[in-house]
Scaffold this active site. Structure first.
Site, mmCIF file in Angstrom:
data_model
loop_
_atom_site.group_PDB
_atom_site.id
_atom_site.type_symbol
_atom_site.label_atom_id
_atom_site.label_comp_id
_atom_site.label_asym_id
_atom_site.label_seq_id
_atom_site.Cartn_x
_atom_site.Cartn_y
_atom_site.Cartn_z
ATOM 1 N N LEU A 152 1.269 35.683 -20.382
ATOM 2 C CA LEU A 152 0.389 36.483 -19.527
ATOM 3 C C LEU A 152 -0.928 36.785 -20.236
ATOM 4 C CD1 LEU A 152 0.174 38.279 -16.882
ATOM 5 C CD2 LEU A 152 1.061 40.162 -18.252
ATOM 6 N N ALA A 159 -8.026 39.479 -21.457
ATOM 7 C CA ALA A 159 -7.165 40.077 -20.421
ATOM 8 C C ALA A 159 -5.876 40.537 -21.080
ATOM 9 C CB ALA A 159 -6.880 39.063 -19.309
ATOM 10 N N GLY A 186 10.092 58.833 -50.060
ATOM 11 C CA GLY A 186 9.124 58.807 -51.164
ATOM 12 C C GLY A 186 8.681 57.383 -51.487
ATOM 13 N N GLU A 221 3.909 44.734 -24.218
ATOM 14 C CA GLU A 221 4.421 45.030 -22.872
ATOM 15 C C GLU A 221 3.783 46.307 -22.289
ATOM 16 O OE1 GLU A 221 8.350 43.986 -21.899
ATOM 17 O OE2 GLU A 221 8.598 42.701 -23.648
HETATM 18 N N1 CAA Z 1 6.045 45.859 -9.513
HETATM 19 C C1 CAA Z 1 5.608 45.152 -8.449
HETATM 20 N N2 CAA Z 1 4.311 45.142 -8.046
HETATM 21 C C2 CAA Z 1 3.450 45.898 -8.740
HETATM 22 C C3 CAA Z 1 3.837 46.673 -9.849
HETATM 23 C C4 CAA Z 1 5.189 46.641 -10.229
HETATM 24 N N3 CAA Z 1 5.634 47.343 -11.264
HETATM 25 N N4 CAA Z 1 2.753 47.303 -10.347
HETATM 26 C C5 CAA Z 1 1.718 46.960 -9.560
HETATM 27 N N5 CAA Z 1 2.141 46.106 -8.600
HETATM 28 C C6 CAA Z 1 1.317 45.533 -7.517
HETATM 29 C C7 CAA Z 1 0.629 46.652 -6.735
HETATM 30 O O1 CAA Z 1 1.457 47.144 -5.715
HETATM 31 C C8 CAA Z 1 -0.585 45.945 -6.201
HETATM 32 O O2 CAA Z 1 -0.246 45.186 -5.069
HETATM 33 P P1 CAA Z 1 -0.983 45.414 -3.631
HETATM 34 O O3 CAA Z 1 -2.390 44.956 -3.792
HETATM 35 O O4 CAA Z 1 -0.184 44.581 -2.680
HETATM 36 O O5 CAA Z 1 -0.900 46.881 -3.360
HETATM 37 C C9 CAA Z 1 -0.921 44.940 -7.295
HETATM 38 O O6 CAA Z 1 0.261 44.770 -8.066
HETATM 39 C C10 CAA Z 1 -2.047 45.407 -8.191
HETATM 40 O O7 CAA Z 1 -1.680 46.645 -8.732
HETATM 41 P P2 CAA Z 1 -2.762 47.597 -9.431
HETATM 42 O O8 CAA Z 1 -3.886 47.821 -8.496
HETATM 43 O O9 CAA Z 1 -2.008 48.776 -9.946
HETATM 44 O O10 CAA Z 1 -3.243 46.652 -10.646
HETATM 45 P P3 CAA Z 1 -4.264 46.916 -11.834
HETATM 46 O O11 CAA Z 1 -5.088 45.730 -12.028
HETATM 47 O O12 CAA Z 1 -4.926 48.236 -11.649
HETATM 48 O O13 CAA Z 1 -3.276 46.963 -13.127
HETATM 49 C C11 CAA Z 1 -1.711 47.831 -14.736
HETATM 50 C C12 CAA Z 1 -2.201 47.779 -13.263
HETATM 51 C C13 CAA Z 1 -0.431 48.665 -14.627
HETATM 52 C C14 CAA Z 1 -2.690 48.485 -15.656
HETATM 53 C C15 CAA Z 1 -1.353 46.397 -15.230
HETATM 54 O O14 CAA Z 1 -2.510 45.617 -15.402
HETATM 55 C C16 CAA Z 1 -0.591 46.408 -16.543
HETATM 56 O O15 CAA Z 1 0.636 46.629 -16.555
HETATM 57 N N6 CAA Z 1 -1.277 46.119 -17.678
HETATM 58 C C17 CAA Z 1 -0.608 45.927 -18.957
HETATM 59 C C18 CAA Z 1 -0.266 44.486 -19.138
HETATM 60 C C19 CAA Z 1 0.848 44.270 -20.110
HETATM 61 O O16 CAA Z 1 1.818 45.028 -20.170
HETATM 62 N N7 CAA Z 1 0.756 43.195 -20.871
HETATM 63 C C20 CAA Z 1 1.773 42.810 -21.815
HETATM 64 C C21 CAA Z 1 2.089 41.360 -21.686
HETATM 65 S S1 CAA Z 1 3.564 40.704 -22.378
HETATM 66 C C22 CAA Z 1 3.556 41.058 -24.039
HETATM 67 O O17 CAA Z 1 3.181 42.096 -24.400
HETATM 68 C C23 CAA Z 1 4.002 40.168 -25.144
HETATM 69 C C24 CAA Z 1 4.909 39.065 -24.904
HETATM 70 O O18 CAA Z 1 4.929 38.075 -25.624
HETATM 71 C C25 CAA Z 1 5.884 39.176 -23.879
#
Ligand code: CAA
Length: 383
Positions: free
Chosen positions: A125, A130, A340, A364
């Site tokens: 992701l 991003a 320590g 995450e």
């Molecule tokens: N489940 C299902 N759908 C969801 C949801 C969820 N938990 N959260 C949001 N959505 C949907 C919303 O309903 C919305 O849909 P609609 O347009 O139909 O209403 C859509 O997604 C967009 O939602 P937001 O407007 O809330 O989105 P945003 O751009 O404002 O972002 C955020 C929200 C929570 C900040 C999100 O970007 C986020 O979680 N960011 C962090 C990313 C992250 O955790 N990255 C880690 C990656 S993996 C990793 O770390 C390492 C690896 O190797 C695995």
């Protein structure tokens, strides 16, 4: 309200604890020092039915509930976060995500391979620009009729160097933000899927594999779509809802590991003619640590229980991840101090716990992002 674990949950906890203590703990320090993931543990996890625990049995999983899965992540986190991190990405971000969103054909093709550990999964992701703002991704998915062409770059991809299957998120139109995103199941031997180790030496999780993946006109068939076009952001977020539970449980494990180490040390270390544990100042430290571990554990089990009931868990999971990772960060800091100079060297595991826990506050979704999710859920969308 029943706080007791069921007999089955107790059996899984005991199996996970034995495996963690007897097979993971003895190699954790060496893995951390060498920076090499202890891959021999993967077939063992599969043999013990722990590799794809919550996956349904018809796809090769053990069909364990999420409380059991949290217990498993906690036991692994208590000894080695790199192994726990491997598992939560493979089992939760990848296998369970396919189980939720995949077609029957995709499930039949990939899930048994993942459950047996013959294929490792990764979840691609994050991009350089991003991270927290996942919807701003630039990796492109160009529709070419019967296939898609993927091009772009993903970073910090756990398990990315050895994975045989990647869930790759890419957009058909960056200006549409989350509405343009698609999820793809990409077999990593596909031409144009190129991986590199991340540059630099990491603070913690040194035994984890973290890859940079470049997609150089990587051609995938239409059948590789996971979910519908434009649904990829929901695929990603729902996977993170589950993934964050494993991180919270892993943090509970780290906090418990710190408490365990401190109790042993406070009993055996003598200064000023007495056990250091007999000083009230250290007793307060231990008592506060025990209270935080308990609170973090209860929040985590609640989030797991809600998942088992099929109830909404986004807020509860973010609360658990936020609280448990912050509590474990504090516990690890206090544990190093209590040990320590010994705590400052890798003679004792608390030094590794202290380095690893920082990662759990970041990946995450950082603690800041968990607060955003919780607050948005409290306030609701503007009418
Ligand atoms: N489940 C299902 N759908 C969801 C949801 C969820 N938990 N959260 C949001 N959505 C949907 C919303 O309903 C919305 O849909 P609609 O347009 O139909 O209403 C859509 O997604 C967009 O939602 P937001 O407007 O809330 O989105 P945003 O751009 O404002 O972002 C955020 C929200 C929570 C900040 C999100 O970007 C986020 O979680 N960011 C962090 C990313 C992250 O955790 N990255 C880690 C990656 S993996 C990793 O770390 C390492 C690896 O190797 C695995």
């Amino acid at each position: 309200m029943d706080f007791a674990l069921t007999p089955e949950q107790q059996r899984i906890q005991a199996r996970a604890r034995r495996f963690a203590q007897e097979e993971v703990a003895p190699v954790a320090r060496q893995a951390d020092e060498s920076g090499v993931f202890p891959a021999h543990l993967v077939p063992r996890l599969a043999e013990l039915g722990l590799l794809a625990g919550p996956l349904e049995q018809r796809y090769g999983g053990s069909g364990m509930d999420f409380v059991s899965y949290a217990l498993l992540c906690e036991e692994l986190g208590r000894v080695d976060s790199s192994v726990r991190g491997f598992l939560t990405v493979h089992a939760s971000l990848v296998a369970l995500c396919i189980q939720e969103w995949g077609t029957e054909e995709q499930k039949q093709r990939y899930l048994p391979l993942l459950a047996r550990g013959e294929w490792i999964g990764c979840y691609a992701l994050t991009e350089a620009q991003a991270g927290s703002d996942a919807a701003s991704m630039q990796t492109l998915a160009k529709d070419e009729g019967d296939h898609f062409l993927l091009s772009g770059e993903k970073i910090w991809i756990t398990n990315g160097l050895s994975a045989r299957l990647a869930i790759v998120f890419a957009t058909q139109a960056p200006e549409k933000r989350h509405k343009g995103i698609c999820a793809f199941l990409v077999e990593t031997d596909t031409p144009g899927f190129v991986r590199h180790p991340m540059p630099g030496k990491e603070l913690g999780h040194r035994a984890s594999e973290h890859a940079r993946i470049t997609l150089e006109g990587c051609r995938v068939p239409k059948s590789a779509l996971l979910g519908e076009p434009g649904e990829g952001f929901k695929v990603a977020m729902s996977a993170l809802d589950r993934g964050r539970l494993g991180v919270a449980a892993g943090a509970v494990g780290i906090a418990q590991g710190c408490l365990d180490a401190c109790i042993v040390y406070a009993r055996e270390r003598r200064q000023f003619g007495q056990r250091i544990g007999d000083f009230q100042m250290l007793q307060a430290t231990l008592a506060d640590m025990a209270a935080s571990v308990d609170a973090a554990r209860l929040l985590t089990y609640r989030a797991a229980w809600l998942k088992d009931q099929g109830l909404p868990t986004t807020r509860a999971t973010s609360i658990a991840k936020l609280f448990a990772t912050e509590a474990a960060m504090k516990a690890a800091s206090e544990a190093v101090l209590l040990h320590g100079n010994r705590g400052y060297s890798n003679e004792y595991p608390v030094e590794r716990f202290y380095r690893d826990i920082k990662g759990l506050q970041i990946y995450e979704g950082t603690s800041h992002i968990q607060r955003v999710i919780i607050a948005r859920d409290l306030l609701g969308k503007e009418k």
